[in-house]
Design an enzyme around this catalytic site. Structure first.
Site, PDB file in Angstrom:
ATOM      1  N   GLU A 160      -5.004   0.804  -0.107  1.00 22.02           N
ATOM      2  CA  GLU A 160      -4.823  -0.609   0.216  1.00 22.02           C
ATOM      3  C   GLU A 160      -5.041  -1.468  -1.032  1.00 22.02           C
ATOM      4  O   GLU A 160      -5.804  -1.088  -1.925  1.00 22.02           O
ATOM      5  CB  GLU A 160      -5.860  -1.020   1.268  1.00 22.02           C
ATOM      6  CG  GLU A 160      -5.721  -0.318   2.609  1.00 22.02           C
ATOM      7  CD  GLU A 160      -4.784  -1.048   3.554  1.00 22.02           C
ATOM      8  OE1 GLU A 160      -3.823  -1.692   3.074  1.00 22.02           O
ATOM      9  OE2 GLU A 160      -5.010  -0.976   4.771  1.00 22.02           O
ATOM     10  N   HIS A 199       0.828  -1.215   0.000  1.00 20.19           N
ATOM     11  CA  HIS A 199       0.000   0.000   0.000  1.00 20.19           C
ATOM     12  C   HIS A 199       0.856   1.256   0.000  1.00 20.19           C
ATOM     13  O   HIS A 199       1.988   1.261   0.469  1.00 20.19           O
ATOM     14  CB  HIS A 199      -1.051  -0.008   1.121  1.00 20.19           C
ATOM     15  CG  HIS A 199      -0.573   0.271   2.509  1.00 20.19           C
ATOM     16  ND1 HIS A 199      -0.672  -0.639   3.534  1.00 20.19           N
ATOM     17  CD2 HIS A 199      -0.018   1.384   3.062  1.00 20.19           C
ATOM     18  CE1 HIS A 199      -0.198  -0.102   4.648  1.00 20.19           C
ATOM     19  NE2 HIS A 199       0.215   1.120   4.386  1.00 20.19           N
TER      20      HIS A 199
END
Ligand code: GLP
Length: 248
Positions: free
Chosen positions: A147, A142
């Site tokens: 994410e 990330h």
């Protein structure tokens, strides 16, 4: 295919921090009103300590610079001890001659995450865009709080944090992953890729696998850092441990 980025490898994390701090100081000398994008996390701690050391020696000048941090927890106030705003104050802003009015931050207590995202994008535009974006990387690839997911949001947005990301941020919340907010605001990958130049820094064995995938793998939303391959001016600064899975 040669990697799309420039990669530099240093013996250890301290040498990485010294190199990066010197580059930032140099950029500030060339352009005092530099617009700098900044990360949080454990990785930049040595960098911020090195910038503080340079500032104490009068070797770096932040007086005309503007900073934009990448991300912030959502649902806590900027003054909360666990906030990234507080982190930056503790480790960098208290130690350099930056003008507080030019420190830009996502407000984790904003009533509307969507409005806050738009405000931040506008503020970046009005500052003339980010000249130099410094990035860390999460061990799952990330960037900021973008994410791994089936789809990514391009612009500054609200994110639900993965359990592993909450765990790795637990230190800021008394060591309790459950105390880490479940949501955060983050620049999107397009916001990040708009920066004129990008420097990604990774140190330690824990980052070796994602660094290898970022450099040699294909572009995938499951590894947000891989989108950096689309940018023409990316430097990757590593210590030997983070570079240990690269075959260059
Ligand atoms: C956090 C931050 C990221 C950072 C990452 C890596 O989740 N939001 O911007 O890159 O952690 O942290 P560390 O440097 O502690 O490994």
């Amino acid at each position: 295919m040669p990697p799309a980025h420039r990669i530099s490898i240093f013996p250890g994390a301290q040498a990485v921090a010294r190199e990066l701090a010197a580059r930032i100081a140099h950029s500030l000398r060339k352009k005092p009103a530099l617009v700098l994008g900044l990360p949080t996390g454990r990785t930049p701690l040595l960098l911020y300590a090195e910038l503080a050391r340079l500032a104490a020696a009068g070797a770096v000048d932040f007086s005309a610079a503007t900073t934009f941090n990448l991300d912030e927890f959502y649902g806590i106030s900027p003054s909360h001890r666990g906030s990234y705003r507080s982190f930056m104050q503790r480790y960098l802003f208290d130690h350099v001659n930056i003008d507080g009015d030019r420190v830009q931050f996502l407000d984790g207590s904003a009533a509307s995450a969507a409005d806050e995202g738009c405000r931040y994008e506008k503020a970046i535009d009005e500052a003339g865009g980010i000249d130099l974006q410094i990035l860390g990387i999460g061990s799952n690839g990330h960037i900021g709080f973008n994410e791994p997911a089936a789809a990514l949001e391009a612009r500054t947005h609200l994110v639900t944090l993965k359990p592993e990301t909450r765990r790795s941020n637990a230190e800021l919340f008394g060591g309790d992953p459950e105390a880490v907010p479940t949501q955060a605001l983050s620049m999107g990958m397009a916001t990040i890729l708009d920066a004129r130049s990008i420097v990604l820094v990774a140190t330690g064995e824990r980052k070796a696998a994602c660094v290898e995938k970022l450099v040699t793998g294909s572009i995938s939303t499951q590894l947000p850092a891989s989108f950096l391959q689309l940018h023409g001016d990316v430097d990757i600064i590593l210590d030997e441990a983070a570079a240990s899975k690269l075959t260059l």
